[in-house]
Design an enzyme around this catalytic site. Structure first.
Site, short mmCIF file in Angstrom:
data_model
loop_
_atom_site.label_atom_id
_atom_site.label_comp_id
_atom_site.label_asym_id
_atom_site.label_seq_id
_atom_site.Cartn_x
_atom_site.Cartn_y
_atom_site.Cartn_z
N TRP A 103 0.86 -1.19 0.00
CA TRP A 103 0.00 0.00 0.00
C TRP A 103 0.90 1.23 0.00
O TRP A 103 1.89 1.28 0.73
CB TRP A 103 -0.91 0.02 1.24
CG TRP A 103 -1.62 1.33 1.34
CD1 TRP A 103 -2.72 1.72 0.62
CD2 TRP A 103 -1.25 2.47 2.15
NE1 TRP A 103 -3.05 3.02 0.94
CE2 TRP A 103 -2.17 3.50 1.87
CE3 TRP A 103 -0.23 2.70 3.07
CZ2 TRP A 103 -2.11 4.76 2.49
CZ3 TRP A 103 -0.17 3.95 3.69
CH2 TRP A 103 -1.11 4.96 3.40
N GLU A 140 -3.09 -2.87 -2.42
CA GLU A 140 -4.23 -2.32 -1.68
C GLU A 140 -4.52 -0.89 -2.13
O GLU A 140 -3.70 0.01 -2.00
CB GLU A 140 -3.90 -2.33 -0.18
CG GLU A 140 -4.99 -1.72 0.70
CD GLU A 140 -4.59 -1.67 2.18
OE1 GLU A 140 -3.42 -2.00 2.50
OE2 GLU A 140 -5.44 -1.29 3.00
N LYS A 159 -7.08 2.69 -2.33
CA LYS A 159 -7.70 3.57 -1.34
C LYS A 159 -8.40 4.72 -2.06
O LYS A 159 -8.02 5.08 -3.17
CB LYS A 159 -6.62 4.10 -0.42
CG LYS A 159 -7.11 4.81 0.81
CD LYS A 159 -5.95 5.04 1.78
CE LYS A 159 -6.45 5.76 3.03
NZ LYS A 159 -5.45 5.84 4.08
N ASP A 183 -9.72 -3.06 1.68
CA ASP A 183 -9.77 -2.54 3.05
C ASP A 183 -11.16 -1.91 3.24
O ASP A 183 -11.58 -1.06 2.45
CB ASP A 183 -8.65 -1.50 3.23
CG ASP A 183 -8.58 -0.96 4.66
OD1 ASP A 183 -9.63 -0.55 5.20
OD2 ASP A 183 -7.48 -0.91 5.23
N HIS A 185 -11.67 1.86 2.91
CA HIS A 185 -11.07 2.58 1.77
C HIS A 185 -12.03 2.92 0.65
O HIS A 185 -11.63 3.10 -0.50
CB HIS A 185 -9.90 1.77 1.22
CG HIS A 185 -8.71 1.81 2.12
ND1 HIS A 185 -7.46 1.36 1.76
CD2 HIS A 185 -8.57 2.27 3.40
CE1 HIS A 185 -6.61 1.53 2.76
NE2 HIS A 185 -7.27 2.07 3.76
N HIS A 199 -8.52 -6.27 4.46
CA HIS A 199 -8.18 -5.52 5.66
C HIS A 199 -9.51 -5.17 6.29
O HIS A 199 -10.16 -4.21 5.89
CB HIS A 199 -7.40 -4.25 5.32
CG HIS A 199 -5.93 -4.47 5.23
ND1 HIS A 199 -5.03 -3.45 5.08
CD2 HIS A 199 -5.20 -5.63 5.32
CE1 HIS A 199 -3.81 -3.97 5.05
NE2 HIS A 199 -3.88 -5.26 5.20
N ASP A 254 -12.05 6.84 6.81
CA ASP A 254 -11.21 5.67 7.04
C ASP A 254 -10.53 5.79 8.40
O ASP A 254 -9.31 5.95 8.50
CB ASP A 254 -10.17 5.60 5.90
CG ASP A 254 -9.18 4.46 6.08
OD1 ASP A 254 -9.55 3.45 6.68
OD2 ASP A 254 -8.04 4.60 5.60
N ASP A 309 -10.28 3.70 10.90
CA ASP A 309 -9.62 2.52 11.48
C ASP A 309 -10.02 2.25 12.93
O ASP A 309 -9.15 2.05 13.79
CB ASP A 309 -8.10 2.64 11.35
CG ASP A 309 -7.65 2.62 9.89
OD1 ASP A 309 -7.63 1.53 9.31
OD2 ASP A 309 -7.34 3.68 9.33
N ASP A 355 -7.17 -4.49 10.11
CA ASP A 355 -6.40 -3.25 9.99
C ASP A 355 -7.14 -2.13 10.73
O ASP A 355 -8.09 -1.56 10.20
CB ASP A 355 -6.20 -2.88 8.51
CG ASP A 355 -5.36 -1.62 8.34
OD1 ASP A 355 -4.82 -1.14 9.35
OD2 ASP A 355 -5.24 -1.13 7.20
C1 RNT Z 1 -3.65 2.63 4.89
C2 RNT Z 1 -3.82 1.18 4.63
C3 RNT Z 1 -2.70 0.33 5.13
C4 RNT Z 1 -2.24 0.71 6.51
C5 RNT Z 1 -1.22 -0.21 7.10
C6 RNT Z 1 -0.57 0.35 8.30
O1 RNT Z 1 -4.76 3.35 4.59
O2 RNT Z 1 -5.03 0.73 5.14
O3 RNT Z 1 -3.08 -1.00 5.06
O4 RNT Z 1 -3.29 0.83 7.39
O5 RNT Z 1 -0.34 -0.58 6.12
ZN ZN Z 2 -5.40 -1.36 5.08
#
Ligand code: RNT
Ligand code: ZN
Length: 423
Positions: free
Chosen positions: A189, A230, A232, A263, A266, A290, A298, A300, A330
């Protein structure tokens, strides 16, 4: 008075009968569940800090909020904390580390020169625990990524540096796979993007494509390492444009037949990844997830047992994709106990999988095939109040981990004895 263990077993027997009546074999579901490994992210343990000590702030448009005391400051602390978490989570899982968790042992090794040397303690530890490792290139928190551009950078020398990093990490991933006997997933990523409307959306994407082809040119035995990319939608400081968008990587993964990482945070806030799983798997042998929980963006957040999470688990289980979806987590929350954050999120992922495994999917499919959408909806709703909790408790009990919230007392004790002493 029956012991707690006895009660858990009795409750399970009753639940088992209840499920059997709708054609669900709970013993079989639990057997399947025990075989599913979740790739648990190292970075919840130290707020995506890593151990390179570059004096660099967390970059790449990532943000961790909160200052709960006790975060892991060293690799040993991180390993110890994770082991505590693992002891409270049923099943055998994987640990997912980032390149910035390299252990330098006094030497300074830049990202383009990393090798398995810097990860040998991780391998030895994983071997001892009998767990597998996954890996990630780290394209943030580094002077050469300070402007938020890496593999798509207009400066060729900077691109070259990050291409080298990409290759080194794939090699390290292969060493993980070889040493531990389980294929490593190395996930790429990058943060590259722009805060404001770009004049050129094409150039950076062409450069990224070229860089990726350089990184993946080196053939690596798929038994040891597989690669994923990955995408986003946006990041902090890349609100207007992200070079590696979903469409970019979907096309890339399909054309190169590597994995794609979806993810959950994302995409647009109301867009979910559950529906994307079967679509992507039409064209890809495997994908990675993720699993995260975005709140308004996003953000997290720790994974909770939401409808979204259940939909993801249903898609994997109901479509028979357990062998083709690498489930990873994640999220990073620094406002609560970090060991608890691991435990809560992972236990929820496992609960969601179990819920999907004990759903009356045969009956649901039958209703749908008959065009009886009334029955489909009725059965789906009734399934929500089946005695799932008794099955989950029994699973925890038989897997030797705390039942219900009993794990919390363990974490509190660990906080008192260990975490609170870290200053
Ligand atoms: C970032 C991505 C990625 C990170 C990690 C730390 O938006 O989601 O996967 O969260 O690599
Ligand atoms: Zn991620």
């Amino acid at each position: 008075m029956a012991t707690l263990k006895k009660k858990i077993e009795q409750a399970y027997q009753l639940a088992k009968e209840r499920y059997a009546a709708i054609g669900v074999d709970t013993d079989k579901a639990l057997k399947t569940l025990a075989g599913i490994s979740i790739s648990i992210h190292c970075w919840q343990g130290d707020d995506v800090g890593g151990f390179e000590n570059l004096g660099q702030e967390l970059g790449g448009g990532l943000a961790v909020t909160g200052n709960y005391p006790g975060k892991a400051r060293t690799p040993d602390e991180l390993r110890m904390d994770f082991q505590k978490a693992l002891s409270l989570i049923p099943g055998t899982h994987r640990f997912n580390i980032h390149a910035c968790y390299a252990e330098m042992s006094g030497k300074k090794v830049d990202r383009n020169e990393l090798s398995v040397e810097q990860f040998k303690n991780w391998i030895a530890w994983a071997k001892q625990l009998g767990i597998a490792l996954d890996f990630n290139q780290t394209y943030f928190s580094h002077p050469k990524a300070a402007d938020g551009l890496t593999l798509s950078h207009p400066d060729k020398a900077i691109r070259k540096f990050w291409i080298e990093h990409g290759i080194r990490c794939r090699e390290i991933g292969a060493e993980f796979g070889k040493a531990l006997g389980k294929t490593c997933l190395t996930n790429l990523w990058i943060p590259d993007g722009m805060k404001d409307t770009p004049a050129d959306r094409r150039g950076p994407r062409e450069r990224l494509l070229e860089s990726l082809d350089e990184i993946f040119k080196k053939k690596i035995d798929k038994r040891y390492n597989v690669d994923s990319v990955e995408g986003k939608l946006f990041g902090i400081g890349s609100e207007s444009y992200v070079v590696g968008s979903h469409e970019f990587y979907l096309g890339y993964a399909v054309s190169r037949q590597i994995l794609l990482t979806l993810d959950a945070g994302h995409f647009h806030p109301t867009e979910t990844i559950a529906d994307k799983i079967s679509a992507c798997l039409m064209y890809l042998p495997e994908i990675a997830l993720h699993v995260s929980r975005g709140i308004r963006w996003d953000s997290d957040h720790v994974v909770t047992l939401t409808d979204d999470l259940q939909a993801i688990a249903q898609e994997i289980v109901w479509n028979g994709y357990l062998g083709r979806v690498r489930i990873g987590l994640d999220y990073f929350d620094a406002s609560i106990n970090r060991v608890a954050a691991w435990v809560i999120g992972t236990r929820n992922m496992i609960k969601a999988l179990l819920l999907a495994l004990v759903a009356p999917i045969e009956k649901l499919r039958e209703a749908e095939a008959n065009g009886d959408f009334t029955a489909r909806l009725a059965l789906m709703e009734e399934a929500k109040t089946l005695p799932f909790g008794a099955v989950w408790d029994y699973y925890c009990e038989t897997m030797g981990v705390p039942v219900g919230d009993a794990w919390l007392a363990e974490v509190k004790r660990y906080e008192k004895d260990v975490l609170s002493k870290r200053k």
